[in-house]
Design a protein around this motif. Structure first.
Motif, short mmCIF file in Angstrom:
data_model
loop_
_atom_site.label_atom_id
_atom_site.label_comp_id
_atom_site.label_asym_id
_atom_site.label_seq_id
_atom_site.Cartn_x
_atom_site.Cartn_y
_atom_site.Cartn_z
N GLY A 106 -49.95 11.77 -11.33
CA GLY A 106 -49.74 11.54 -9.88
C GLY A 106 -49.87 12.22 -9.07
O GLY A 106 -50.65 13.27 -9.04
N ASN A 107 -48.70 12.07 -8.24
CA ASN A 107 -48.79 13.00 -6.79
C ASN A 107 -47.88 14.41 -7.17
O ASN A 107 -47.80 15.31 -6.66
N TYR A 108 -47.81 14.46 -8.82
CA TYR A 108 -47.35 15.75 -9.11
C TYR A 108 -48.49 16.94 -9.47
O TYR A 108 -48.22 17.86 -9.71
N GLN A 109 -49.62 16.44 -9.69
CA GLN A 109 -50.91 17.05 -9.99
C GLN A 109 -50.88 18.07 -8.92
O GLN A 109 -50.86 18.17 -7.87
N GLY A 110 -51.01 19.52 -9.47
CA GLY A 110 -51.16 20.77 -8.75
C GLY A 110 -49.94 21.29 -8.20
O GLY A 110 -49.85 22.27 -7.74
N ARG A 111 -48.72 20.45 -8.71
CA ARG A 111 -47.56 20.98 -8.14
C ARG A 111 -46.32 21.40 -9.13
O ARG A 111 -45.25 21.55 -8.88
N VAL A 112 -46.64 21.20 -10.43
CA VAL A 112 -45.76 21.34 -11.43
C VAL A 112 -46.31 22.17 -12.66
O VAL A 112 -47.68 22.16 -13.13
N PHE A 113 -45.58 22.89 -13.01
CA PHE A 113 -45.94 23.84 -14.38
C PHE A 113 -44.62 24.09 -15.25
O PHE A 113 -43.57 24.16 -14.65
N LEU A 114 -44.72 24.55 -16.49
CA LEU A 114 -43.56 24.97 -17.27
C LEU A 114 -43.41 26.51 -16.94
O LEU A 114 -44.21 27.33 -16.66
N ARG A 115 -41.96 26.90 -16.77
CA ARG A 115 -41.83 28.42 -16.41
C ARG A 115 -42.02 29.01 -17.45
O ARG A 115 -42.54 30.21 -17.24
N GLU A 116 -41.73 28.66 -18.82
CA GLU A 116 -42.13 29.49 -19.88
C GLU A 116 -41.73 30.93 -20.00
O GLU A 116 -42.56 31.94 -20.35
N SER A 117 -40.41 31.14 -19.56
CA SER A 117 -40.03 32.54 -19.62
C SER A 117 -39.74 33.04 -20.90
O SER A 117 -39.31 34.38 -21.10
N SER A 118 -39.52 32.38 -21.83
CA SER A 118 -39.19 32.64 -23.36
C SER A 118 -40.06 31.42 -24.18
O SER A 118 -40.23 30.66 -23.72
N GLU A 119 -39.95 31.65 -25.50
CA GLU A 119 -40.47 30.83 -26.50
C GLU A 119 -39.73 29.54 -26.29
O GLU A 119 -40.51 28.52 -26.71
N ASN A 120 -38.61 29.31 -25.97
CA ASN A 120 -38.04 28.05 -26.21
C ASN A 120 -37.93 27.70 -24.63
O ASN A 120 -36.71 26.77 -24.60
N ASP A 121 -38.33 28.10 -23.71
CA ASP A 121 -38.10 27.90 -22.38
C ASP A 121 -39.06 26.51 -21.90
O ASP A 121 -40.42 26.62 -21.57
N ALA A 122 -38.58 25.30 -21.76
CA ALA A 122 -39.38 24.13 -21.34
C ALA A 122 -39.29 23.88 -19.97
O ALA A 122 -39.37 22.56 -19.70
N SER A 123 -38.57 24.63 -19.26
CA SER A 123 -38.22 24.18 -17.86
C SER A 123 -39.36 24.04 -16.98
O SER A 123 -40.35 24.59 -16.97
N LEU A 124 -39.07 22.96 -16.03
CA LEU A 124 -40.09 22.60 -15.22
C LEU A 124 -40.13 23.01 -13.77
O LEU A 124 -39.06 23.07 -13.06
N VAL A 125 -41.27 23.63 -13.52
CA VAL A 125 -41.28 24.35 -11.84
C VAL A 125 -41.98 22.99 -11.11
O VAL A 125 -43.02 22.63 -11.15
N ILE A 126 -41.35 22.81 -9.92
CA ILE A 126 -42.12 21.88 -9.00
C ILE A 126 -42.07 22.49 -7.54
O ILE A 126 -41.04 23.08 -7.17
N THR A 127 -43.29 22.67 -7.16
CA THR A 127 -43.49 23.22 -5.76
C THR A 127 -43.79 22.18 -4.65
O THR A 127 -43.92 20.79 -5.05
#
Length: 354
Positions: A106-127
């Protein structure tokens, strides 16, 4: 005789279970995995605050309860982020990742990605946060047969304001209310946003639509026309109404903007059409209702001059109450919907930054 009895007992023991009981016996089977690496998903913060146009990280990490490693190594980790609706019955897909395969929706395309600062990091970044991004998000991590979830709320700094069109109060069905807010640089407010606005002092006697389809209104000063003077202050709830047939006002929510809101200095007062052209000539557009509320609430904009806005209304923002300029309270004062062709006022303009 003893031999015959023995054979009968053997036959009974090896007999097939009765068909009526076979499904029941099957449902009683329970698989227990002792000392297994149970998957845990954790959000370090339950609420995150941001603003329109900003960037934000929704925290989410996963662990195994009996190990210190992120994954068991036997299955690929699948991370799925969804946005929850107000009743949790529907989810909107936001982002999915599994190995090198990643997809946003949807309108998240191109604005979201995983932070992945470590192997167990699933945090979502929204720009480049939009007003519509406000709400509750679910982080789900799946590994083989194991999965777990965590929920994070994204709150936006902003302002709630009541809105009714030129036709007057109680003239909007739910869908028209949504469009009315959108046309004024805002979205229809949620109950949580209205509740926070009430706690900050919002008092409004007209009932309005909220994003969950309910109709409510906030009262800080109980009085006879608004539920009675002996009632307790609070957000009054009319309940849920037919979105197509029922008609009320609406509560809109807006946040800061990427641009400049200002009162246009002009040698003469203007009709509505002249006001629109004056803003265009100045390299701007006539301002919207959401923009005057955002400038007033978030930037402390203060001006005692009444001016045209895009919807044909005339208003002015007062942050410092004083004589002849809203002496009793800070507010965006509403003059009305004057005759566009004959009434003369100033104008508020908005110039967007590139």
């Amino acid at each position: 005789m003893k031999t015959l009895l023995f054979l009968v007992l053997i036959s009974v023991c090896w007999a097939e279970p009765h068909p009526a009981n076979s499904s029941l016996e099957h449902e009683r089977i329970v698989h227990i995995q002792e000392n297994g690496p149970r998957l845990l998903v954790v959000a370090e913060q339950a609420k995150i605050f941001s603003h329109r146009g900003g960037n934000v990280t929704l925290p989410c990490k996963f662990y195994h309860e009996h190990t210190s490693t992120a994954g068991s190594g036997t299955h690929k980790i699948r991370v799925k982020w969804t946005k929850l609706t107000y009743d949790y019955l529907k989810e909107v897909d936001v982002f999915v990742a599994m190995g090198h395969h990643k997809k946003s929706y949807g309108n998240y395309q191109g604005r979201v990605f995983l932070r992945e600062s470590s192997e167990n990091d699933a945090s979502l970044v929204i720009t480049n946060i939009m007003l519509e991004d406000y709400g509750r998000y679910k982080c789900e991590v799946i590994e083989g047969l194991e999965d777990d979830t965590a929920v994070v709320t994204l709150n936006l700094e902003g302002v709630v304001f009541p809105y009714s069109p030129r036709l007057g109060r109680y003239n909007l069905n739910f869908h028209e209310a949504e469009r009315a807010c959108m046309e004024q640089d805002s979205v229809i407010a949620s109950f949580d946003q209205l509740y926070d606005a009430w706690r900050s002092g919002l008092d409004w006697c007209n009932a309005g639509w909220l994003s969950d389809g309910s109709v409510q209104y906030p009262i800080t000063k109980p009085r006879e026309p608004c539920g009675g003077k002996n009632t307790v202050p609070g957000v009054r709830n009319y309940g849920f109404w037919d979105k197509d047939k029922s008609r009320y006002d609406v509560f809109c929510f807006t946040s800061n903007f990427n641009g400049r809101f200002y009162y246009l200095i002009h040698p003469t007062k203007l009709t509505y059409d002249e006001a629109v052209q004056a803003c265009l000539k100045d390299g701007a557009q006539i301002a919207k209702v959401g923009q005057i509320f955002a400038a007033w609430k978030l930037l402390g904009y203060d001006r005692c001059d009444a001016g045209w806005l895009a919807d044909g209304s005339v208003r002015y923002p007062i942050s410092r109450p004083r004589k002849r300029c809203s002496p009793s309270e800070a507010a965006v004062r509403f003059v009305g919907f004057p005759d566009k062709k004959h009434k003369l006022y100033g104008v508020y303009c908005f110039r967007a930054y590139n």
